[in-house]
Write a protein that holds these residues in place. Structure first.
Motif, PDB file in Angstrom:
ATOM      1  N   ALA A   1       0.861  -1.181   0.000  1.00 44.42           N
ATOM      2  CA  ALA A   1       0.000   0.000   0.000  1.00 44.42           C
ATOM      3  C   ALA A   1       0.893   1.224   0.000  1.00 44.42           C
ATOM      4  O   ALA A   1       1.950   1.224   0.609  1.00 44.42           O
ATOM      5  CB  ALA A   1      -0.878   0.002   1.244  1.00 44.42           C
ATOM      6  N   VAL A   2       0.468   2.243  -0.680  1.00 43.15           N
ATOM      7  CA  VAL A   2       1.203   3.501  -0.666  1.00 43.15           C
ATOM      8  C   VAL A   2       0.619   4.329   0.474  1.00 43.15           C
ATOM      9  O   VAL A   2      -0.551   4.677   0.458  1.00 43.15           O
ATOM     10  CB  VAL A   2       1.067   4.243  -2.016  1.00 43.15           C
ATOM     11  N   VAL A   3       1.431   4.576   1.472  1.00 45.98           N
ATOM     12  CA  VAL A   3       1.016   5.355   2.639  1.00 45.98           C
ATOM     13  C   VAL A   3       2.038   6.456   2.835  1.00 45.98           C
ATOM     14  O   VAL A   3       3.227   6.188   2.981  1.00 45.98           O
ATOM     15  CB  VAL A   3       0.921   4.470   3.904  1.00 45.98           C
ATOM     16  N   GLU A   4       1.560   7.703   2.820  1.00 39.48           N
ATOM     17  CA  GLU A   4       2.425   8.870   2.953  1.00 39.48           C
ATOM     18  C   GLU A   4       3.584   8.820   1.958  1.00 39.48           C
ATOM     19  O   GLU A   4       4.721   9.129   2.283  1.00 39.48           O
ATOM     20  CB  GLU A   4       2.935   8.994   4.390  1.00 39.48           C
TER      21      GLU A   4
ATOM     22  N   ARG B   1     -11.883  -3.822  -7.553  1.00 36.43           N
ATOM     23  CA  ARG B   1     -10.845  -3.656  -8.564  1.00 36.43           C
ATOM     24  C   ARG B   1      -9.577  -3.104  -7.932  1.00 36.43           C
ATOM     25  O   ARG B   1      -9.602  -2.555  -6.838  1.00 36.43           O
ATOM     26  CB  ARG B   1     -11.324  -2.787  -9.701  1.00 36.43           C
ATOM     27  N   PRO B   2      -8.460  -3.247  -8.657  1.00 37.13           N
ATOM     28  CA  PRO B   2      -7.201  -2.713  -8.141  1.00 37.13           C
ATOM     29  C   PRO B   2      -7.184  -1.191  -8.188  1.00 37.13           C
ATOM     30  O   PRO B   2      -7.837  -0.578  -9.028  1.00 37.13           O
ATOM     31  CB  PRO B   2      -6.148  -3.282  -9.094  1.00 37.13           C
ATOM     32  N   CYS B   3      -6.429  -0.614  -7.296  1.00 37.38           N
ATOM     33  CA  CYS B   3      -6.204   0.832  -7.297  1.00 37.38           C
ATOM     34  C   CYS B   3      -5.524   1.199  -8.618  1.00 37.38           C
ATOM     35  O   CYS B   3      -4.684   0.448  -9.118  1.00 37.38           O
ATOM     36  CB  CYS B   3      -5.312   1.207  -6.114  1.00 37.38           C
ATOM     37  N   ALA B   4      -5.872   2.346  -9.180  1.00 35.72           N
ATOM     38  CA  ALA B   4      -5.306   2.792 -10.454  1.00 35.72           C
ATOM     39  C   ALA B   4      -3.869   3.309 -10.322  1.00 35.72           C
ATOM     40  O   ALA B   4      -3.219   3.574 -11.321  1.00 35.72           O
ATOM     41  CB  ALA B   4      -6.187   3.868 -11.070  1.00 35.72           C
TER      42      ALA B   4
ATOM     43  N   ARG C   1     -11.574   5.065  -8.860  1.00 37.81           N
ATOM     44  CA  ARG C   1     -10.312   4.607  -9.423  1.00 37.81           C
ATOM     45  C   ARG C   1      -9.236   4.316  -8.391  1.00 37.81           C
ATOM     46  O   ARG C   1      -8.310   3.570  -8.663  1.00 37.81           O
ATOM     47  CB  ARG C   1      -9.787   5.659 -10.395  1.00 37.81           C
ATOM     48  N   TRP C   2      -9.309   4.968  -7.222  1.00 40.64           N
ATOM     49  CA  TRP C   2      -8.224   4.864  -6.265  1.00 40.64           C
ATOM     50  C   TRP C   2      -8.709   4.292  -4.938  1.00 40.64           C
ATOM     51  O   TRP C   2      -9.831   4.534  -4.513  1.00 40.64           O
ATOM     52  CB  TRP C   2      -7.602   6.238  -6.027  1.00 40.64           C
ATOM     53  N   CYS C   3      -7.788   3.610  -4.255  1.00 41.14           N
ATOM     54  CA  CYS C   3      -8.124   3.059  -2.940  1.00 41.14           C
ATOM     55  C   CYS C   3      -8.352   4.182  -1.943  1.00 41.14           C
ATOM     56  O   CYS C   3      -9.145   4.050  -1.025  1.00 41.14           O
ATOM     57  CB  CYS C   3      -7.024   2.112  -2.463  1.00 41.14           C
ATOM     58  N   SER C   4      -7.645   5.290  -2.137  1.00 42.91           N
ATOM     59  CA  SER C   4      -7.766   6.443  -1.252  1.00 42.91           C
ATOM     60  C   SER C   4      -7.548   7.707  -2.066  1.00 42.91           C
ATOM     61  O   SER C   4      -6.499   7.859  -2.701  1.00 42.91           O
ATOM     62  CB  SER C   4      -6.719   6.362  -0.144  1.00 42.91           C
ATOM     63  N   MET C   5      -8.497   8.597  -2.037  1.00 46.33           N
ATOM     64  CA  MET C   5      -8.335   9.855  -2.747  1.00 46.33           C
ATOM     65  C   MET C   5      -7.212  10.667  -2.105  1.00 46.33           C
ATOM     66  O   MET C   5      -6.432  11.323  -2.792  1.00 46.33           O
ATOM     67  CB  MET C   5      -9.647  10.640  -2.729  1.00 46.33           C
TER      68      MET C   5
ATOM     69  N   GLY D   1      -5.141   8.888  -5.124  1.00 45.29           N
ATOM     70  CA  GLY D   1      -5.827   9.784  -6.046  1.00 45.29           C
ATOM     71  C   GLY D   1      -5.132  11.123  -6.170  1.00 45.29           C
ATOM     72  O   GLY D   1      -4.881  11.616  -7.271  1.00 45.29           O
ATOM     73  N   ASN D   2      -4.789  11.697  -5.046  1.00 44.41           N
ATOM     74  CA  ASN D   2      -4.112  12.987  -5.037  1.00 44.41           C
ATOM     75  C   ASN D   2      -2.756  12.889  -5.723  1.00 44.41           C
ATOM     76  O   ASN D   2      -2.385  13.741  -6.536  1.00 44.41           O
ATOM     77  CB  ASN D   2      -3.960  13.496  -3.604  1.00 44.41           C
ATOM     78  N   ARG D   3      -2.011  11.851  -5.428  1.00 46.85           N
ATOM     79  CA  ARG D   3      -0.680  11.675  -6.020  1.00 46.85           C
ATOM     80  C   ARG D   3      -0.766  11.471  -7.530  1.00 46.85           C
ATOM     81  O   ARG D   3       0.031  12.022  -8.290  1.00 46.85           O
ATOM     82  CB  ARG D   3       0.048  10.503  -5.377  1.00 46.85           C
TER      83      ARG D   3
END
Length: 167
Positions: free
Chosen positions: A16-19, A121-124, A142-146, A150-152
């Motif tokens: 997961a991409v966190v921070e 579905r997978p995160c974009a 599209r994203w697991c977390s905006m 999403g923001n990135r």
């Protein structure tokens, strides 16, 4: 342990991409054992091995890289036993302890396929290995977390457009 999914080296299946950093809750044996214990498991090496293999297989299936039949090995010998008491029906999963979390993961995926087809579905974000369960009416998330992915991704696209416009 027979539960092996041959992944590309370096391909963390639950990253997961966190921070801005990629993190894997099962990435090291100690972190994996702690995660399993926090989620009702024993944290044994066999349990962790099976859980990681199931997670990797689910990643491939959800991403369309493998057929769902590859998940069958995690359900071998698993049964669900009904119990009617107190006026309600409850089911208990009968599975060896080391395979319980893996079997529950596969069964949860199957339940989502049945009750919410096309919504998992997978995160974009290509660097993120998380999934999202799209609850939006148009089924367009599209994203697991905006806030994170999403923001990135939007910032990355804006930077590319700006860079191309200046060229």
């Amino acid at each position: 342990m027979p539960y092996r999914v041959h992944a590309d080296p370096g391909q963390g299946a639950e990253n997961a991409v966190v921070e801005g950093s990629t993190r894997d809750a099962l990435g090291t044996p100690s972190a994996g054992r702690a995660w399993a214990r926090r989620h009702g498991g024993s944290g044994s090496s066999d349990e962790l091995s099976c859980l990681i293999a199931a997670r990797d297989a689910l990643q491939y299936v959800v991403r369309g890289e493998r057929e769902p039949a590859c998940l069958g090995e995690f359900l071998q010998g698993v049964s669900s036993i009904p119990d009617v008491s107190g006026g309600k029906l409850e089911w208990s999963l009968q599975v060896p302890a080391a395979r319980r979390m893996a079997a529950e993961s596969v069964l949860t995926w199957a339940g989502l396929q049945e009750t919410r087809p096309g919504r998992l579905r997978p995160c974009a974000n290509p660097k993120c290995q998380r999934f999202l369960l799209d609850r939006s009416k148009p089924n367009s998330a599209r994203w697991c977390s905006m806030a994170e992915c999403g923001n990135r991704m939007k910032a990355r696209r804006h930077y590319q457009r700006t860079k191309e416009a200046q060229s």
